[in-house]
Design a protein around this motif. Structure first.
Motif, PDB file in Angstrom:
ATOM      1  N   GLY A  53       0.828  -1.190   0.000  1.00  0.00           N
ATOM      2  CA  GLY A  53       0.000   0.000   0.000  1.00  0.00           C
ATOM      3  C   GLY A  53       0.867   1.245   0.000  1.00  0.00           C
ATOM      4  N   GLU A  54       0.264   2.369   0.390  1.00  0.00           N
ATOM      5  CA  GLU A  54       0.984   3.644   0.398  1.00  0.00           C
ATOM      6  C   GLU A  54       1.342   4.060   1.813  1.00  0.00           C
ATOM      7  OE1 GLU A  54      -1.359   6.589  -1.616  1.00  0.00           O
ATOM      8  OE2 GLU A  54      -0.797   5.845  -3.588  1.00  0.00           O
ATOM      9  N   PHE A  55       2.532   4.610   1.949  1.00  0.00           N
ATOM     10  CA  PHE A  55       2.994   5.181   3.205  1.00  0.00           C
ATOM     11  C   PHE A  55       2.778   6.694   3.118  1.00  0.00           C
ATOM     12  CE2 PHE A  55       6.328   6.174   6.417  1.00  0.00           C
ATOM     13  CZ  PHE A  55       5.953   5.263   7.390  1.00  0.00           C
ATOM     14  N   PRO A  56       2.612   7.387   4.228  1.00  0.00           N
ATOM     15  CA  PRO A  56       2.418   8.841   4.167  1.00  0.00           C
ATOM     16  C   PRO A  56       3.640   9.569   3.594  1.00  0.00           C
ATOM     17  CG  PRO A  56       1.875   7.994   6.356  1.00  0.00           C
ATOM     18  CD  PRO A  56       2.504   6.864   5.593  1.00  0.00           C
ATOM     19  N   TRP A  57       3.375  10.683   2.929  1.00  0.00           N
ATOM     20  CA  TRP A  57       4.459  11.555   2.493  1.00  0.00           C
ATOM     21  C   TRP A  57       5.206  12.024   3.730  1.00  0.00           C
ATOM     22  CZ3 TRP A  57       6.260  12.560  -2.237  1.00  0.00           C
ATOM     23  CH2 TRP A  57       5.455  12.253  -3.332  1.00  0.00           C
ATOM     24  N   HIS A  58       6.540  12.041   3.649  1.00  0.00           N
ATOM     25  CA  HIS A  58       7.341  12.513   4.768  1.00  0.00           C
ATOM     26  C   HIS A  58       8.725  12.922   4.294  1.00  0.00           C
ATOM     27  CE1 HIS A  58       8.465   8.266   4.438  1.00  0.00           C
ATOM     28  NE2 HIS A  58       9.572   8.563   5.097  1.00  0.00           N
ATOM     29  N   VAL A  59       9.468  13.572   5.192  1.00  0.00           N
ATOM     30  CA  VAL A  59      10.817  14.027   4.878  1.00  0.00           C
ATOM     31  C   VAL A  59      11.700  13.842   6.106  1.00  0.00           C
ATOM     32  CG1 VAL A  59      10.369  16.446   5.522  1.00  0.00           C
ATOM     33  CG2 VAL A  59      12.158  15.919   3.843  1.00  0.00           C
ATOM     34  N   HIS A  60      12.974  13.555   5.866  1.00  0.00           N
ATOM     35  CA  HIS A  60      13.990  13.482   6.913  1.00  0.00           C
ATOM     36  C   HIS A  60      14.990  14.603   6.595  1.00  0.00           C
ATOM     37  CE1 HIS A  60      12.427   9.525   8.016  1.00  0.00           C
ATOM     38  NE2 HIS A  60      12.462   9.216   6.730  1.00  0.00           N
ATOM     39  N   ALA A  61      14.905  15.699   7.325  1.00  0.00           N
ATOM     40  CA  ALA A  61      15.724  16.871   7.023  1.00  0.00           C
ATOM     41  C   ALA A  61      17.210  16.652   7.273  1.00  0.00           C
ATOM     42  CB  ALA A  61      15.241  18.078   7.827  1.00  0.00           C
ATOM     43  N   ASP A  62      17.542  15.765   8.216  1.00  0.00           N
ATOM     44  CA  ASP A  62      18.936  15.627   8.636  1.00  0.00           C
ATOM     45  C   ASP A  62      19.641  14.368   8.188  1.00  0.00           C
ATOM     46  OD1 ASP A  62      18.801  18.091   9.998  1.00  0.00           O
ATOM     47  OD2 ASP A  62      17.921  17.115  11.753  1.00  0.00           O
ATOM     48  N   THR A  63      18.966  13.496   7.426  1.00  0.00           N
ATOM     49  CA  THR A  63      19.640  12.252   7.043  1.00  0.00           C
ATOM     50  C   THR A  63      19.117  11.695   5.730  1.00  0.00           C
ATOM     51  OG1 THR A  63      20.303  10.045   7.784  1.00  0.00           O
ATOM     52  CG2 THR A  63      18.057  10.723   8.317  1.00  0.00           C
ATOM     53  N   ASP A  64      19.991  11.020   5.020  1.00  0.00           N
ATOM     54  CA  ASP A  64      19.599  10.230   3.851  1.00  0.00           C
ATOM     55  C   ASP A  64      18.945   8.953   4.370  1.00  0.00           C
ATOM     56  OD1 ASP A  64      21.094  12.137   2.444  1.00  0.00           O
ATOM     57  OD2 ASP A  64      22.826  10.815   2.231  1.00  0.00           O
TER      58      ASP A  64
END
Length: 147
Positions: A53-64
């Motif tokens: 399925g789909e996971f929520p949109w998100h971002v990790h500002a400090d890490t790859d």
């Protein structure tokens, strides 16, 4: 569904100096989107997970964040990053099949999605929240849960 906040303690060897059967570890996880740590290297954790399925949109500002597909096909929609199509409203999509990996750079908003079940390995620094830098949601899980 998120897991209880009582993670399994890290084994004494932190998964080092031993063979680890990743698929067998994944098969021991109940449910999708429930990453579990199988080993640590310095400040990085290796986590196995099965997704669908789909996971929520998100971002990790400090890490790859590194995704390694072991079985199935994973799509990672991106905003502000590389890709060549759309998954769910993204500017691009990275498509990974078994034996392939991709690194989503820090600061790139992304959304993993899979039409059918995918088994994969995640590599990221200890303490990274699976749903990114925003407020916790229904798919946020406690860190440092070992399998």
């Amino acid at each position: 569904m998120s897991m209880p906040l009582n993670p399994t303690a890290a084994p004494a060897g932190r998964g080092q100096s031993q063979a680890i059967d990743l698929v067998r570890k994944i098969d021991g996880i109940d449910g999708h989107w429930q990453p579990r740590v199988v080993a640590e290297m310095n400040d990085y954790q290796f986590k196995v997970v099965k997704v669908q399925g789909e996971f929520p949109w998100h971002v990790h500002a400090d890490t790859d964040e590194t995704f390694v597909v072991l079985e199935g096909e994973l799509k990672i929609a991106t905003r502000g990053g590389a890709g060549d199509g759309e998954c769910s409203g993204g500017e691009g999509v990275i498509v990974l099949r078994a034996g392939q990996m991709a690194v989503v750079p820090r600061g790139v908003e992304h959304q993993p999605c899979a039409d059918a079940e995918v088994k994969m390995l995640l590599i990221e620094p200890r303490g990274v929240v699976n749903t990114g830098d925003g407020a916790p949601g229904a798919r946020t899980v406690a860190n440092d849960q070992w399998v």
